[in-house]
Design a protein around this motif. Structure first.
Motif, PDB file in Angstrom:
ATOM      1  N   GLY A   1       0.831  -1.196   0.000  1.00 51.69           N
ATOM      2  CA  GLY A   1       0.000   0.000   0.000  1.00 51.69           C
ATOM      3  C   GLY A   1       0.859   1.237   0.000  1.00 51.69           C
ATOM      4  O   GLY A   1       2.096   1.161   0.074  1.00 51.69           O
ATOM      5  N   GLY A   2       0.220   2.370  -0.075  1.00 48.93           N
ATOM      6  CA  GLY A   2       0.923   3.647  -0.092  1.00 48.93           C
ATOM      7  C   GLY A   2       1.337   4.084   1.294  1.00 48.93           C
ATOM      8  O   GLY A   2       1.198   3.345   2.280  1.00 48.93           O
TER       9      GLY A   2
ATOM     10  N   ASN B   1       0.664   2.019   4.876  1.00 42.39           N
ATOM     11  CA  ASN B   1       1.837   1.462   5.566  1.00 42.39           C
ATOM     12  C   ASN B   1       1.894   1.926   7.014  1.00 42.39           C
ATOM     13  O   ASN B   1       2.246   1.173   7.913  1.00 42.39           O
TER      14      ASN B   1
ATOM     15  N   SER C   1      11.396  -4.274  -2.045  1.00 42.70           N
ATOM     16  CA  SER C   1      10.973  -2.894  -2.293  1.00 42.70           C
ATOM     17  C   SER C   1      12.126  -1.951  -1.979  1.00 42.70           C
ATOM     18  O   SER C   1      12.992  -2.261  -1.152  1.00 42.70           O
TER      19      SER C   1
ATOM     20  N   ASN D   1       9.562   2.251  -6.959  1.00 43.97           N
ATOM     21  CA  ASN D   1       8.104   2.449  -6.952  1.00 43.97           C
ATOM     22  C   ASN D   1       7.537   2.039  -8.319  1.00 43.97           C
ATOM     23  O   ASN D   1       8.082   2.423  -9.351  1.00 43.97           O
TER      24      ASN D   1
ATOM     25  N   SER E   1      -3.827   3.596  -1.664  1.00 45.06           N
ATOM     26  CA  SER E   1      -2.984   3.407  -2.857  1.00 45.06           C
ATOM     27  C   SER E   1      -1.680   4.188  -2.781  1.00 45.06           C
ATOM     28  O   SER E   1      -1.474   5.005  -1.889  1.00 45.06           O
ATOM     29  N   HIS E   2      -0.834   3.949  -3.774  1.00 50.65           N
ATOM     30  CA  HIS E   2       0.391   4.724  -3.952  1.00 50.65           C
ATOM     31  C   HIS E   2       0.060   6.025  -4.692  1.00 50.65           C
ATOM     32  O   HIS E   2      -1.037   6.200  -5.207  1.00 50.65           O
ATOM     33  N   VAL E   3       1.065   6.880  -4.765  1.00 48.83           N
ATOM     34  CA  VAL E   3       0.805   8.226  -5.279  1.00 48.83           C
ATOM     35  C   VAL E   3       0.354   8.230  -6.739  1.00 48.83           C
ATOM     36  O   VAL E   3      -0.563   8.985  -7.096  1.00 48.83           O
TER      37      VAL E   3
ATOM     38  N   ALA F   1      -3.243   7.175  -7.298  1.00 52.85           N
ATOM     39  CA  ALA F   1      -4.103   8.129  -6.576  1.00 52.85           C
ATOM     40  C   ALA F   1      -4.239   9.428  -7.379  1.00 52.85           C
ATOM     41  O   ALA F   1      -5.343   9.957  -7.546  1.00 52.85           O
ATOM     42  N   LEU F   2      -3.122   9.925  -7.898  1.00 56.75           N
ATOM     43  CA  LEU F   2      -3.194  11.192  -8.644  1.00 56.75           C
ATOM     44  C   LEU F   2      -3.921  11.019  -9.971  1.00 56.75           C
ATOM     45  O   LEU F   2      -4.659  11.916 -10.395  1.00 56.75           O
TER      46      LEU F   2
ATOM     47  N   LYS G   1      -7.518  11.119  -8.971  1.00 57.42           N
ATOM     48  CA  LYS G   1      -7.940  12.446  -8.495  1.00 57.42           C
ATOM     49  C   LYS G   1      -8.090  13.433  -9.661  1.00 57.42           C
ATOM     50  O   LYS G   1      -9.062  14.180  -9.723  1.00 57.42           O
TER      51      LYS G   1
ATOM     52  N   VAL H   1      -2.991  17.346  -3.283  1.00 51.92           N
ATOM     53  CA  VAL H   1      -1.850  16.426  -3.368  1.00 51.92           C
ATOM     54  C   VAL H   1      -1.217  16.388  -1.978  1.00 51.92           C
ATOM     55  O   VAL H   1      -0.959  17.438  -1.384  1.00 51.92           O
TER      56      VAL H   1
ATOM     57  N   GLY I   1       1.312  16.036   1.195  1.00 51.85           N
ATOM     58  CA  GLY I   1       2.694  16.421   1.508  1.00 51.85           C
ATOM     59  C   GLY I   1       3.068  17.750   0.873  1.00 51.85           C
ATOM     60  O   GLY I   1       2.206  18.526   0.443  1.00 51.85           O
TER      61      GLY I   1
ATOM     62  N   PRO J   1       9.239  15.602  -2.165  1.00 47.06           N
ATOM     63  CA  PRO J   1       9.904  14.293  -2.259  1.00 47.06           C
ATOM     64  C   PRO J   1      10.098  13.854  -3.712  1.00 47.06           C
ATOM     65  O   PRO J   1       9.277  14.174  -4.580  1.00 47.06           O
TER      66      PRO J   1
ATOM     67  N   ARG K   1      10.610  10.669  -6.340  1.00 45.94           N
ATOM     68  CA  ARG K   1      10.356   9.235  -6.499  1.00 45.94           C
ATOM     69  C   ARG K   1      10.711   8.805  -7.914  1.00 45.94           C
ATOM     70  O   ARG K   1      10.557   9.564  -8.870  1.00 45.94           O
TER      71      ARG K   1
ATOM     72  N   ASP L   1       5.374  13.290   4.031  1.00 44.29           N
ATOM     73  CA  ASP L   1       6.189  13.258   2.812  1.00 44.29           C
ATOM     74  C   ASP L   1       6.879  11.905   2.648  1.00 44.29           C
ATOM     75  O   ASP L   1       7.181  11.478   1.544  1.00 44.29           O
TER      76      ASP L   1
HETATM   77  O1  GFB Z   1       3.439   6.405  -3.318  1.00 46.15           O
HETATM   78  P1  GFB Z   1       3.484   6.739  -1.870  1.00 46.15           P
HETATM   79  O2  GFB Z   1       2.248   6.473  -1.087  1.00 46.15           O
HETATM   80  O3  GFB Z   1       4.645   5.950  -1.200  1.00 46.15           O
HETATM   81  O4  GFB Z   1       3.798   8.304  -1.704  1.00 46.15           O
HETATM   82  P2  GFB Z   1       6.163   6.114  -0.753  1.00 46.15           P
HETATM   83  C1  GFB Z   1       4.844   8.933  -2.364  1.00 46.15           C
HETATM   84  C2  GFB Z   1       4.801  10.417  -2.103  1.00 46.15           C
HETATM   85  O5  GFB Z   1       3.666  10.983  -2.773  1.00 46.15           O
HETATM   86  C3  GFB Z   1       4.676  10.827  -0.636  1.00 46.15           C
HETATM   87  C4  GFB Z   1       2.944  11.818  -1.898  1.00 46.15           C
HETATM   88  O6  GFB Z   1       5.472  11.959  -0.400  1.00 46.15           O
HETATM   89  C5  GFB Z   1       3.184  11.201  -0.528  1.00 46.15           C
HETATM   90  O7  GFB Z   1       2.910  12.121   0.512  1.00 46.15           O
HETATM   91  N1  GFB Z   1       1.538  11.903  -2.313  1.00 46.15           N
HETATM   92  C6  GFB Z   1       0.936  13.011  -2.804  1.00 46.15           C
HETATM   93  C7  GFB Z   1       0.612  10.932  -2.263  1.00 46.15           C
HETATM   94  N2  GFB Z   1      -0.367  12.791  -3.030  1.00 46.15           N
HETATM   95  C8  GFB Z   1      -0.591  11.492  -2.711  1.00 46.15           C
HETATM   96  C9  GFB Z   1      -1.769  10.682  -2.745  1.00 46.15           C
HETATM   97  O8  GFB Z   1      -2.855  11.107  -3.098  1.00 46.15           O
HETATM   98  N3  GFB Z   1      -1.600   9.378  -2.360  1.00 46.15           N
HETATM   99  C10 GFB Z   1      -0.399   8.882  -1.966  1.00 46.15           C
HETATM  100  N4  GFB Z   1      -0.319   7.582  -1.618  1.00 46.15           N
HETATM  101  N5  GFB Z   1       0.719   9.643  -1.881  1.00 46.15           N
HETATM  102  C11 GFB Z   1       5.682   3.669  -0.109  1.00 46.15           C
HETATM  103  C12 GFB Z   1       5.986   2.824   1.099  1.00 46.15           C
HETATM  104  O9  GFB Z   1       6.295   4.850   0.162  1.00 46.15           O
HETATM  105  O10 GFB Z   1       6.267   3.183  -1.301  1.00 46.15           O
HETATM  106  C13 GFB Z   1       5.881   1.406   0.818  1.00 46.15           C
HETATM  107  O11 GFB Z   1       5.166   3.252   2.145  1.00 46.15           O
HETATM  108  C14 GFB Z   1       6.517   0.988  -0.473  1.00 46.15           C
HETATM  109  O12 GFB Z   1       6.432   0.713   1.886  1.00 46.15           O
HETATM  110  C15 GFB Z   1       6.089   1.863  -1.597  1.00 46.15           C
HETATM  111  O13 GFB Z   1       7.920   0.985  -0.369  1.00 46.15           O
HETATM  112  C16 GFB Z   1       6.776   1.540  -2.907  1.00 46.15           C
HETATM  113  O14 GFB Z   1       7.066   6.043  -1.920  1.00 46.15           O
HETATM  114  O15 GFB Z   1       6.378   7.285   0.119  1.00 46.15           O
END
Ligand code: GFB
Length: 308
Positions: free
Chosen positions: A68-69, A73, A108, A166, A179-181, A184-185, A188, A202, A204, A208, A210, A270
């Motif tokens: 998960g995002g 997590n 990961s 990612n 979900s992951h970012v 999700a985007l 949205k 959005v 954070g 950051p 990625r 973030d």
């Molecule tokens: O993809 P994400 O959830 O995972 O978030 P991580 C990446 C960045 O996007 C963070 C921002 O800085 C979030 O705050 N973000 C902005 C958003 N808008 C959104 C949104 O609408 N949804 C989400 N989900 N994020 C995960 C780990 O970390 O990555 C897991 O928690 C795993 O363990 C995975 O490793 C690949 O990259 O931060």
């Protein structure tokens, strides 16, 4: 892998497992043993023991995991630790007992210390503190790497580990809380355009960075490594470039054709400031990705949301 080999893909309905299955089918493999989570609960030692003892697969791709995002997590910390440890302990141990010829464990990029030097080299594992929001998931994945290493050194198992960056692709999770970012985007911005909403939030600060890899490329890399790699050290699988969340939001906004405003919500975490993989090890073996981020996003906007 021989073309008639019996292959078990754990997690074949998930984003990663389904991409691996598709790749193997394209390569001409057709002897798969597949189980949904309803049919086989990988957290159950008894069920997994029975499955391996009776099915005896030749090769295993371990792509089943609770994922998960950033918020998921952080919120479901116990489940991320327990479920993932149970799944991988059961599958790896029983693959050993059943005499599996080769197993690939998928991890990961969150296994690396939060502030490890960039790009992230395989050698920096366990050299510092983890990012707190995903520490349980990272600890489980690190345990998986160490299990493959230990089963190789003590029992001679040909178990390898790969660490994808990612990911995005078909069969992603679009739940806005879990979900992951990237998915999700996409959702949205598409929904905001359809509803003519004035703004999209959005999470954070947007700062950051990625790195994103399409699951078709990931599956291609996994296939390549399963055929060509058999060493104890795990291998990073990255795209080679990263992008800020701010720029990602603008890219998706442009591709969707949304005209409203982007609002950042600094109350949301973030996470790790940056996690760009050093994928030189894989590159020097002769593999490289094919799908750039813009092309990959356009492909999903078309297949999932029907946008051209
Ligand atoms: O993809 P994400 O959830 O995972 O978030 P991580 C990446 C960045 O996007 C963070 C921002 O800085 C979030 O705050 N973000 C902005 C958003 N808008 C959104 C949104 O609408 N949804 C989400 N989900 N994020 C995960 C780990 O970390 O990555 C897991 O928690 C795993 O363990 C995975 O490793 C690949 O990259 O931060």
């Amino acid at each position: 892998m021989e073309k008639n080999a019996k292959i078990y893909i754990a997690g074949h309905r998930g984003m990663v497992g389904s991409a691996i299955l598709k790749k193997l089918e394209q390569e001409g493999f057709n002897n798969f043993v597949l189980r949904t989570s309803n049919e086989l609960d990988l957290r159950s030692q008894t069920a997994v023991a029975h499955f391996f003892a009776t099915q005896k697969p030749d090769y295993v791709f371990l792509a089943a995991a609770k994922v998960g995002g950033i918020l998921a997590n952080n919120q479901y910390r116990a489940e991320f630790l327990y479920d993932n440890l149970m799944i991988q302990n059961n599958v790896i141990h029983h693959a050993y007992l059943a005499g599996v010829k080769k197993l690939m464990f998928l991890g990961s990029s969150c296994i690396y210390p939060k502030l490890a030097p960039q790009p992230l080299q395989e050698a920096t594992l366990l050299s510092g503190y983890l990012e707190p929001t995903n520490e349980p998931y990272a600890i489980a994945k690190i345990a998986g790497i160490k299990m493959c290493e230990a089963y190789r050194s003590q029992y001679g198992c040909r178990f390898i580990s790969v660490m994808p960056t990612n990911l995005y692709g078909e069969n992603d999770n679009y739940d806005l809380e879990k979900s992951h970012v990237l998915p999700a985007l996409l959702r949205k911005f598409v929904e905001a355009k359809q509803a003519d909403s004035p703004s999209v939030v959005v999470w954070g600060t947007g700062s950051p960075l990625r790195e994103f890899l399409h699951t078709q490329d990931l599956a291609d890399a996994c296939y390549f490594l399963m055929q060509n790699y058999d060493e104890p050290e795990f291998v990073n699988i990255g795209y080679g470039e990263d992008i800020s969340i701010r720029d990602l939001a603008h890219l998706i906004k442009d591709l969707v054709g949304y005209r409203g405003e982007i609002i950042f919500d600094p109350e949301k975490p973030d996470g790790t400031p940056r996690k760009l993989m050093d994928s030189r090890k894989l590159r020097t073996m002769g593999w490289q990705p094919k799908i750039d981020l813009r092309t990959g996003i356009k492909q999903i906007l078309q297949s999932k949301f029907g946008l051209d």
